[in-house]
Design a protein around this motif. Structure first.
Motif, PDB file in Angstrom:
ATOM      1  N   GLU A 148       0.832  -1.207   0.000  1.00 63.31           N
ATOM      2  CA  GLU A 148       0.000   0.000   0.000  1.00 63.31           C
ATOM      3  C   GLU A 148       0.862   1.251   0.000  1.00 63.31           C
ATOM      4  O   GLU A 148       0.543   2.243  -0.666  1.00 63.31           O
ATOM      5  N   GLU A 149       1.954   1.203   0.736  1.00 64.80           N
ATOM      6  CA  GLU A 149       2.849   2.360   0.783  1.00 64.80           C
ATOM      7  C   GLU A 149       3.475   2.619  -0.581  1.00 64.80           C
ATOM      8  O   GLU A 149       3.554   3.774  -1.041  1.00 64.80           O
ATOM      9  N   MET A 150       3.925   1.544  -1.252  1.00 57.12           N
ATOM     10  CA  MET A 150       4.478   1.704  -2.600  1.00 57.12           C
ATOM     11  C   MET A 150       3.435   2.284  -3.550  1.00 57.12           C
ATOM     12  O   MET A 150       3.712   3.239  -4.301  1.00 57.12           O
ATOM     13  N   TYR A 151       2.247   1.701  -3.512  1.00 56.87           N
ATOM     14  CA  TYR A 151       1.183   2.125  -4.436  1.00 56.87           C
ATOM     15  C   TYR A 151       0.809   3.591  -4.195  1.00 56.87           C
ATOM     16  O   TYR A 151       0.678   4.381  -5.136  1.00 56.87           O
ATOM     17  N   ASN A 152       0.643   3.964  -2.921  1.00 50.46           N
ATOM     18  CA  ASN A 152       0.260   5.345  -2.605  1.00 50.46           C
ATOM     19  C   ASN A 152       1.330   6.338  -3.032  1.00 50.46           C
ATOM     20  O   ASN A 152       1.025   7.455  -3.463  1.00 50.46           O
ATOM     21  N   CYS A 153       2.599   5.938  -2.907  1.00 46.66           N
ATOM     22  CA  CYS A 153       3.688   6.804  -3.391  1.00 46.66           C
ATOM     23  C   CYS A 153       3.532   7.096  -4.877  1.00 46.66           C
ATOM     24  O   CYS A 153       3.638   8.240  -5.322  1.00 46.66           O
ATOM     25  N   LEU A 154       3.280   6.038  -5.626  1.00 47.34           N
ATOM     26  CA  LEU A 154       3.247   6.170  -7.086  1.00 47.34           C
ATOM     27  C   LEU A 154       1.970   6.841  -7.586  1.00 47.34           C
ATOM     28  O   LEU A 154       1.977   7.453  -8.654  1.00 47.34           O
ATOM     29  N   THR A 155       0.876   6.757  -6.814  1.00 47.97           N
ATOM     30  CA  THR A 155      -0.330   7.489  -7.220  1.00 47.97           C
ATOM     31  C   THR A 155      -0.118   8.989  -7.087  1.00 47.97           C
ATOM     32  O   THR A 155      -0.839   9.777  -7.704  1.00 47.97           O
ATOM     33  N   GLY A 156       0.884   9.384  -6.290  1.00 52.87           N
ATOM     34  CA  GLY A 156       1.181  10.803  -6.128  1.00 52.87           C
ATOM     35  C   GLY A 156       2.021  11.382  -7.254  1.00 52.87           C
ATOM     36  O   GLY A 156       2.394  12.554  -7.208  1.00 52.87           O
ATOM     37  N   GLY A 157       2.324  10.561  -8.274  1.00 52.29           N
ATOM     38  CA  GLY A 157       3.123  11.040  -9.399  1.00 52.29           C
ATOM     39  C   GLY A 157       4.507  10.418  -9.406  1.00 52.29           C
ATOM     40  O   GLY A 157       4.930   9.769  -8.446  1.00 52.29           O
TER      41      GLY A 157
END
Length: 298
Positions: A148-157
């Protein structure tokens, strides 16, 4: 050639594909990260009719974690069924690669593609081979949290900071599968080790023996030494000395104490013996360490 059967996607799915140009630019700007890095990441819940065939294989490693349902995978001549709470790492390969969801009980999966210039060496060193098959483990809450942390990072650009953050998490994510938290008697052993390390820290100004530490845990000295070295990578007495040297560094650096007083504070009656031990482990004498620390503080 690649064949897909994902007509409408899956309700609740999450997926990010990192453009190849983004990955290349990231590796050029931050070469320390190019050993392996994320290329795609996703979550497919109840992935009915999920099917992918890669006739020429895939240049990425693919980690698939099946949370619910069932699936299957074929790589070259090897075929595997994948069940709940099993994961599979498919190594980068040129062999034909096929995987998908079971028709009756379609899987729910978390997955990550990752690659790098030394991915083959990475796979060899960790024995990630096409014939290895799926691995069963307890519910990997740690891995899911990191995903989830990886995914949330990448959704931020795809900023450099976001890519660095996500790819540092990738190491932790992989470790949560390759080195899952121990269970049963291994947990008991680790609890013993944690307890005795805490005791060492409290007794930093004293002299301890392996026999005394083992007796405190009601273990034989030989068994205690074995489980301690397995958990920490070094024998108990070596670890205790390392703790003493760390404490000595803190006292020399922060408290500006005399070498004689530091020796006494960590249980050495003879300051000259302490100095020899300090130099042996720190590659510098306590006097020079203290002088260097004072220059740094200045």
């Amino acid at each position: 050639m690649e064949n897909y059967n994902r007509t409408d996607g899956f309700e609740g799915e999450k997926m990010i594909d990192l453009p190849e140009a983004v990955c290349e630019a990231f590796c050029q700007k931050t070469p320390a990260f190019n050993q392996f890095y994320i290329t795609h990441i996703g979550y497919f819940p109840n992935a009915k009719r999920h099917y992918i065939q890669r006739a020429n294989g895939c240049k990425d490693n693919i980690l698939i974690y099946c949370l619910h349902g069932k699936g299957y995978c074929s790589i070259g001549s090897h075929h595997f069924d994948i069940l709940p709470n099993q994961y599979l790492i498919l190594p980068a390969t040129s062999d034909i690669l096929t995987y998908g969801a079971d028709n009756e009980e379609p899987w729910t999966i978390y997955w990550v593609h990752f690659t790098g210039p030394n991915i083959e060496l990475f796979n060899q060193s960790l024995e990630i081979f096409g014939y290895r098959g799926p691995v069963t483990l307890a519910l990997n809450k740690r891995g899911l949290s990191v995903w989830e942390e990886m995914y949330n990072c990448l959704t931020g650009g795809f900023s450099i900071d976001n890519l660095r953050h996500a790819n540092l998490c990738l190491h932790h994510f992989l470790a949560s599968f390759l080195y899952p938290e121990p269970i049963n008697n291994q947990n008991e052993d680790l609890n013993c080790i944690e307890a005795i390390i805490g005791y060492m820290e409290k007794m930093i100004d004293s002299r301890l023996t392996v026999e005394e530490m083992a007796a405190r845990l009601q273990l034989s000295a030989s068994y205690f030494s074995t489980i301690f070295k397995k958990a920490t990578g070094m024998p108990p007495m070596d670890y205790f000395i390392q703790l003493k040297m760390q404490k000595a560094c803190q006292l020399l650096y922060l408290e500006n104490m005399k070498v004689k007083d530091v020796a006494e504070a960590i249980g050495y009656e003879d300051p000259f013996y302490f100095s020899r031990q300090f130099k042996k482990h720190m590659k510098i004498s306590p006097v020079l360490y203290k002088e260097a620390s004072r220059r740094h503080l200045a």
